[in-house]
Design an enzyme around this catalytic site. Structure first.
Site, PDB file in Angstrom:
ATOM      1  N   SER A  21     -25.853 -27.409  53.776  1.00 13.79           N
ATOM      2  CA  SER A  21     -25.018 -27.253  54.994  1.00 13.79           C
ATOM      3  C   SER A  21     -24.042 -26.414  54.868  1.00 13.79           C
ATOM      4  O   SER A  21     -23.075 -26.656  55.551  1.00 13.79           O
ATOM      5  CB  SER A  21     -24.615 -28.647  55.300  1.00 13.79           C
ATOM      6  OG  SER A  21     -25.860 -29.491  55.509  1.00 13.79           O
ATOM      7  N   GLU A  50       0.705  -1.281  -0.078  1.00 14.18           N
ATOM      8  CA  GLU A  50       0.228  -0.096  -0.074  1.00 14.18           C
ATOM      9  C   GLU A  50       0.963   1.295  -0.004  1.00 14.18           C
ATOM     10  O   GLU A  50       0.407   2.293  -0.284  1.00 14.18           O
ATOM     11  CB  GLU A  50      -0.764   0.218   1.055  1.00 14.18           C
ATOM     12  CG  GLU A  50      -1.788  -1.094   1.488  1.00 14.18           C
ATOM     13  CD  GLU A  50      -3.019  -1.181   0.380  1.00 14.18           C
ATOM     14  OE1 GLU A  50      -3.167   0.212  -0.316  1.00 14.18           O
ATOM     15  OE2 GLU A  50      -3.638  -2.061   0.160  1.00 14.18           O
TER      16      GLU A  50
END
Length: 680
Positions: A335, A80
């Site tokens: 419990s 690019e």
């Protein structure tokens, strides 16, 4: 003459620079789009747990140079912007070349758009006109001056489109390759460099041939520029292109969504979650859920004991099947609160692990609790009663310390206990008559490993740690863990076996009424693992007990953890009556009167309410409890004596009060509290 020309040139240059600076100040580049990115939730190592869409429902993941394979920006510049490091944002040589080619061939042969110009266009999209192109050139120079070359690359790698809702190379790498862009093959780097050229026309899942051709052109350019050699380029062309777009990572989704919902859009939230452990836990959770035949589910919380870092989180076994965070559901704990009832009694010196307790039929008002096995075991020690999770002894111990006081102490540690709005804490609390979240239960158990200091789970990095709340002293906390290390393991599992070396695990199971909830919480020297199993709708699961349902999962989670490096502190404390091999005479049996014994000469002290506490008054008022000294006690609140034998004080409103207790020898202790009335 020369001097005058030099002055004119200098003035002209100064004027140009001043004009540029004024223009930059008057018309600054709009960089807001760089900040308008997806909300990210990261693990402790910086890996992506989950990303949430930015404005416009785009998945824009910010990406820096350090987050990508160096091969990608090298290919990008080769394809690019070959003179990226030489120009100020606009490449005049490329512009002249492109113009000459267009005039010669009558069409656009090559472009002159630099990476800086592409970033300017991504920041401020405009129609493709000559005027827009000139504006783009000026903006490119301006943006590069603001961001620098590395900043331009980072901006491109964040904003570039890659098809559909994908923006940024990190989102694209996850979507097309299923991995972060930190390590890319030449074929992968070339495809990522090619896609932004025409992201919809080159989508590999829709147009694989076009995507392959574009990728191969990038490979040829990279070879021509010397980024890779020709042989590597030819070999990379043989690699297939991906034909499916994959979803971005979604780990700890319940936790990530909760954190993102509480943060501003675009926040980057780095957690303490261990990425590898989290992925292993999710695989385990999905496997376990698939074994349940009745639509049952599970939730798991893993904490580091030292600093309460949340290392892993499972809100359900399968996010796609259930998106409700079951770790936040208030369920009956069975419990699992019993160890803390015993811990408070140990801390009061009203109970010793060797104290004898009668496990025989008893009535507590109109209530007659029974053991889980519907049997009675005669006289047992407190240690045995806790290890075997006997119900009647636990209710006796809770009656001794007072359910209202126990609930208040737990709440003062920041733990949310949920009772029906019309009820105060009662004795059924010992057997699960309360609602609690898995995360809170994990925090309580991790506190036992930290000598009784309770802290909430630490989820996000950088948050200041809160001050710990003391539930019980170190002696009592260590005593409970010592007892729980002797808990019977599930069939086929040896407690204390780890992947690398034996691991000592103190754990407690729990099963709620009607088999609706199965729990197990385990504590090693370094870690706490809490597991819940049940149906999200609360339906019963006959026979599904914590010991056989949740406990095996807990041990499997421990096998995912590294070996413990810390050592469990010994429970022995020299000179402390609690750890004598034989309990002292005063603690040989659980005494059922309501005065707490102390060691000879122990000073009078107020156990509840603690000094400086904010106390919510209950239906009967504020619970009063003292230890030491010589009964009977006389309580005085704000100068007014309470009736003889009073164990509650009914305040008339909110505010500060001073509470004094005096024993039969005139010794006194006092505390100051703030009373808070309950919300209606």
């Amino acid at each position: 003459m020369i001097r005058r020309h030099a002055i004119k040139i200098a003035l002209a240059a100064f004027g140009v620079i001043a004009a540029i600076l004024i223009a930059d100040r008057l018309f600054p580049p709009d960089l807001g789009k760089l900040r308008d990115h997806s909300t990210l939730v990261l693990d402790a190592q910086g890996g992506l747990l989950q990303a949430f869409p930015a404005a416009g429902d785009v998945m824009r993941v910010p990406t820096g140079l350090e987050q990508v394979d160096p091969l990608y920006p090298a290919m990008l510049k080769a394809a690019e912007d070959r003179r990226f490091g030489l120009h100020p944002g606009f490449d005049p040589f490329a512009a002249l070349r492109a113009t000459g080619q267009a005039l010669r061939y009558g069409r656009v042969v090559s472009g002159a758009s630099t990476l800086s110009m592409q970033v300017a266009r991504l920041l401020e999209p405009k129609p493709r006109t000559l005027g827009a192109k000139l504006t783009e050139i000026l903006r490119a120079v301006q943006v590069q001056a603001h961001l620098g070359r590395d900043g331009i690359l980072a901006a491109y790698m964040t904003l570039a489109p890659f098809g559909g809702a994908l923006e940024g190379v990190q989102a694209a790498s996850w979507a097309w390759f299923g991995k972060p862009p930190t390590h890319l093959s030449p074929a992968e780097a070339a495809l990522l460099a090619a896609l932004p050229q025409s992201p919809e026309r080159l989508r590999p899942d829709r147009f694989p041939a076009a995507a392959r051709a574009a990728r191969d052109r990038i490979l040829d350019r990279a070879a021509a520029a010397g980024v890779i050699n020709t042989a590597t380029a030819q070999a990379a062309k043989a690699d297939p292109v991906p034909v499916d777009q994959r979803p971005l990572p979604m780990h700890a989704p319940h936790l990530a969504r909760r954190l993102a919902a509480a943060a501003p859009v675009g926040a980057i939230l780095r957690t303490h979650v261990d990425g590898k452990l989290q992925r292993g836990l999710e695989r385990l959770g999905l496997t376990q859920k698939q074994r349940f035949a009745d639509d049952a589910d599970l939730a798991v919380v893993v904490l580091a004991n030292q600093d309460r870092k949340l290392l892993a989180h499972l809100g359900s076994g399968d996010w796609l099947a259930r998106q409700v965070d079951l770790s936040q559901a208030r369920r009956s704990p069975g419990s699992t609160l019993k160890p803390f009832i015993y811990a408070v009694a140990f801390d009061d010196l009203s109970l010793h692990p060797g104290s004898l307790i009668s496990d025989m039929p008893q009535r507590f008002g109109a209530w007659r609790p029974r053991n889980f096995d519907h049997d009675f075991h005669g006289t047992v020690t407190a240690r045995e009663a806790l290890q075997r999770s006997l119900n009647i002894p636990a209710v006796q111990v809770l009656e001794k310390i007072g359910p209202a006081r126990f609930a208040a102490v737990v709440r003062l540690c920041g733990i949310d206990l949920s009772f029906p709005s019309t009820e105060d804490p009662g004795l059924p609390l010992a057997l699960g008559g309360v609602g609690i979240r898995l995360t809170d239960l994990a925090a309580l158990y991790a506190g036992l490993a930290d000598d009784g200091r309770i802290l909430p789970p630490a989820t996000l990095q950088g948050e200041p740690p809160p001050s710990p709340r003391v539930l019980v002293g170190s002696a009592a906390a260590r005593a409970v863990l010592d007892v729980l290390e002797g808990s019977p393991s599930p069939n086929g599992i040896a407690s204390g076996s780890g992947v690398a070396r034996p691991r000592r695990i103190a754990f407690k199971t729990g099963t709620s009424f009607g088999f609706r909830d199965a729990w197990t919480v385990g504590v090693s020297a370094d870690y706490t693992v809490a597991v819940w199993v049940g149906r999200a709708d609360g339906a019963p699961r006959p026979g599904a007990m914590g010991r056989e349902t949740a406990a095996p999962i807990m041990f499997k989670v421990f096998d995912l953890l590294p070996p413990d490096h810390g050592l469990r502190p010994p429970p022995q404390s020299p000179g402390h009556a609690l750890f004598q091999a034989v309990p002292p005479p005063a603690l040989a049996h659980l005494r059922q009167d309501h005065s707490l014994p102390g060691r000879p000469g122990e000073p009078l002290r107020i156990l509840f309410p603690p000094d400086g506490a904010v106390v919510e008054t209950l239906k009967d008022g504020v619970s009063l409890l003292a230890a030491g000294g010589t009964p009977p006690f006389q309580w005085v609140v704000d100068g007014d004596p309470l009736p003889a034998g009073a164990s509650f004080w009914p305040p008339q409103g909110e505010g500060f009060s001073r509470i004094v207790v005096v024993d039969s020898h005139g010794r006194r202790a006092e505390t100051s509290i703030r009373v808070q009335m309950p919300d209606n």
